[in-house]
Design a protein around this motif. Structure first.
Motif, PDB file in Angstrom:
ATOM      1  N   HIS A 156       7.578 -24.057  42.723  1.00 43.59           N
ATOM      2  CA  HIS A 156       7.509 -25.516  42.725  1.00 43.59           C
ATOM      3  C   HIS A 156       6.181 -26.009  42.160  1.00 43.59           C
ATOM      4  O   HIS A 156       6.124 -26.979  41.381  1.00 43.59           O
ATOM      5  N   ALA A 190       8.841 -19.850  46.867  1.00 40.33           N
ATOM      6  CA  ALA A 190       9.357 -21.187  46.573  1.00 40.33           C
ATOM      7  C   ALA A 190       8.216 -22.144  46.236  1.00 40.33           C
ATOM      8  O   ALA A 190       8.320 -22.967  45.310  1.00 40.33           O
ATOM      9  N   ALA A 191       7.099 -22.034  46.995  1.00 45.24           N
ATOM     10  CA  ALA A 191       5.949 -22.907  46.727  1.00 45.24           C
ATOM     11  C   ALA A 191       5.340 -22.593  45.366  1.00 45.24           C
ATOM     12  O   ALA A 191       4.967 -23.501  44.615  1.00 45.24           O
ATOM     13  N   GLU A 227      10.609 -14.352  55.629  1.00 46.12           N
ATOM     14  CA  GLU A 227      10.735 -15.805  55.495  1.00 46.12           C
ATOM     15  C   GLU A 227       9.452 -16.412  54.936  1.00 46.12           C
ATOM     16  O   GLU A 227       9.493 -17.328  54.103  1.00 46.12           O
ATOM     17  N   GLU A 228       8.314 -15.889  55.384  1.00 49.61           N
ATOM     18  CA  GLU A 228       7.040 -16.378  54.867  1.00 49.61           C
ATOM     19  C   GLU A 228       6.907 -16.072  53.380  1.00 49.61           C
ATOM     20  O   GLU A 228       6.420 -16.897  52.597  1.00 49.61           O
ATOM     21  N   GLU A 229       7.364 -14.881  52.981  1.00 47.84           N
ATOM     22  CA  GLU A 229       7.320 -14.526  51.571  1.00 47.84           C
ATOM     23  C   GLU A 229       8.221 -15.437  50.744  1.00 47.84           C
ATOM     24  O   GLU A 229       7.860 -15.877  49.649  1.00 47.84           O
ATOM     25  N   ARG A 230       9.398 -15.744  51.268  1.00 46.67           N
ATOM     26  CA  ARG A 230      10.299 -16.645  50.543  1.00 46.67           C
ATOM     27  C   ARG A 230       9.677 -18.039  50.402  1.00 46.67           C
ATOM     28  O   ARG A 230       9.793 -18.677  49.350  1.00 46.67           O
ATOM     29  N   ARG A 231       9.030 -18.512  51.460  1.00 43.52           N
ATOM     30  CA  ARG A 231       8.371 -19.821  51.373  1.00 43.52           C
ATOM     31  C   ARG A 231       7.255 -19.804  50.334  1.00 43.52           C
ATOM     32  O   ARG A 231       7.068 -20.769  49.584  1.00 43.52           O
ATOM     33  N   ARG A 232       6.494 -18.690  50.293  1.00 45.28           N
ATOM     34  CA  ARG A 232       5.418 -18.599  49.318  1.00 45.28           C
ATOM     35  C   ARG A 232       5.954 -18.615  47.893  1.00 45.28           C
ATOM     36  O   ARG A 232       5.424 -19.301  47.007  1.00 45.28           O
TER      37      ARG A 232
END
Length: 373
Positions: A175, A171-172, A164-169
């Motif tokens: 973006h 996505a960031a 999940e942390e990797e997916r957030r990174r």
């Protein structure tokens, strides 16, 4: 009537033959505190090593041979049965004449007189050592299984958090870089639409540069996720593309050595790629290296990947390991262990760093969350 005559009358020859053929110790005891023995079958000697005469002549021999940890409980059970004239049933450890320890199941029923008093106890002792050892082995195996399942759940949870942390990174990153660039391009195109007279070759060149930058960044993100060459051409080709792409940004001299005789399964290749990629990212961010070498080969019915850099290195204390950019050292190790493999990191100040990962050639995707990241 003497005790011997009474026993002879109680056990005629045919009955004694039957009794002595049973693979257990049969006995008759008095209902006193020591359970003084009146008769014990000959099976006593091959099982416990004592003759029937030795057993009968020493009323305290049974108590003396009890395992120290079982004495108090076994005697308490014996007293209760004697007092209440109820079935005696117990399992205890007893030491043989030659010093071995056996588990015995001891069961006896009281034979009552007309007045309700106990005349004698009629019992059987059965060697259950094999059963107890099997139960103990099964119990230990179940304990190991429970601990393993708990550790697996904990590792899976940590891996989920890492994913999940990797997916957030990711996505960031998308973006903050490509989307921002393309948004700026969109605004400039809208301005040009409203004022077409401002369109010049310089403006077009600037917009083309911005779009090219966004495309290059998106390509980099695709490399970090999962390159198409991994499925098409295999692990070595995918790593070669990645290290060469990284070398353009770092100025490294790079080399990929492929000694694979047999390719791993797609899931194993994906995990090895991710761990090697992490080692390369770590070298780029922390090692101040000038060269990186990736080696791939078969070893011990599996596949091993090494990433070797000539950077500054670090002390071998695990707590001093620099934190990598994506999965993290502990997560890399946990993921490899869940897949049945291992990760080892060798380094020293000024000696560069070597990251090794070995995995069995074939594992299922669910074994290490291989398909998730």
């Amino acid at each position: 009537m003497s005790e011997e005559a009474w026993l002879d009358d109680l056990h005629p020859e045919a009955f004694k033959t039957l009794v002595e053929g049973v693979p257990a110790i049969l006995y008759i005891d008095r209902p006193d505190e020591l359970s003084t023995n009146l008769y014990t079958s000959p099976q006593l000697e091959p099982i416990l090593g004592f003759t029937a005469e030795e057993w009968r002549d020493d009323p305290e021999l049974w108590r003396k041979q009890l395992h120290p940890d079982d004495v108090e409980r076994a005697l308490a059970t014996h007293r209760t049965s004697n007092t209440n004239a109820t079935l005696y049933l117990d399992e205890y450890r007893i030491r043989t004449k030659d010093g071995r320890t056996l588990w015995m199941r001891d069961e006896a029923v009281p034979v009552l007189g007309d007045d309700g008093r106990i005349l004698y106890w009629r019992g059987v002792m059965l060697d259950i050592t094999d059963r107890k050892e099997a139960e103990d082995k099964l119990r230990r195996s179940l304990d190991v299984l429970r601990r393993t399942l708990q550790q697996r759940r904990e590792l899976a949870q940590r891996l989920q958090h890492a994913q999940e942390e990797e997916r957030r990174r990711i996505a960031a990153d998308i973006h903050d870089d490509p989307i921002q660039v393309m948004s700026a391009v969109d605004m400039r195109l809208q301005m040009l639409r409203d004022a077409p007279e401002s369109l010049t070759s310089e403006t077009i060149a600037e917009i083309e540069g911005e779009v090219a930058t966004a495309i290059e960044r998106l390509r980099s993100l695709l490399f970090e996720l999962r390159p198409s060459s991994l499925e098409r051409e295999g692990l070595a080709a995918a790593l070669r593309v990645y290290v060469e792409h990284t070398a353009k940004m770092t100025g490294w001299s790079v080399e990929v050595v492929d000694h694979l005789a047999a390719p791993p399964s797609p899931d194993v290749a994906a995990l090895l790629y991710r761990i090697a990629q992490e080692a390369i990212v770590n070298a780029r961010k922390h090692a101040d290296a000038s060269s990186v070498r990736a080696e791939i080969g078969n070893a011990a019915d599996g596949v091993i990947v090494r990433v070797i850099d000539d950077g500054r290195g670090f002390a071998p204390d695990v707590s001093a390991l620099p934190r990598p950019g994506h999965l993290g050292v502990s997560t890399m190790q946990e993921r490899a262990e869940l897949a049945g493999g291992w990760v080892r990191i060798t380094s020293g100040p000024g000696q560069g760093t070597t990251v090794e990962c070995w995995l069995p050639a074939h594992v299922q995707a669910g074994d290490a969350g291989l398909a998730s990241v």
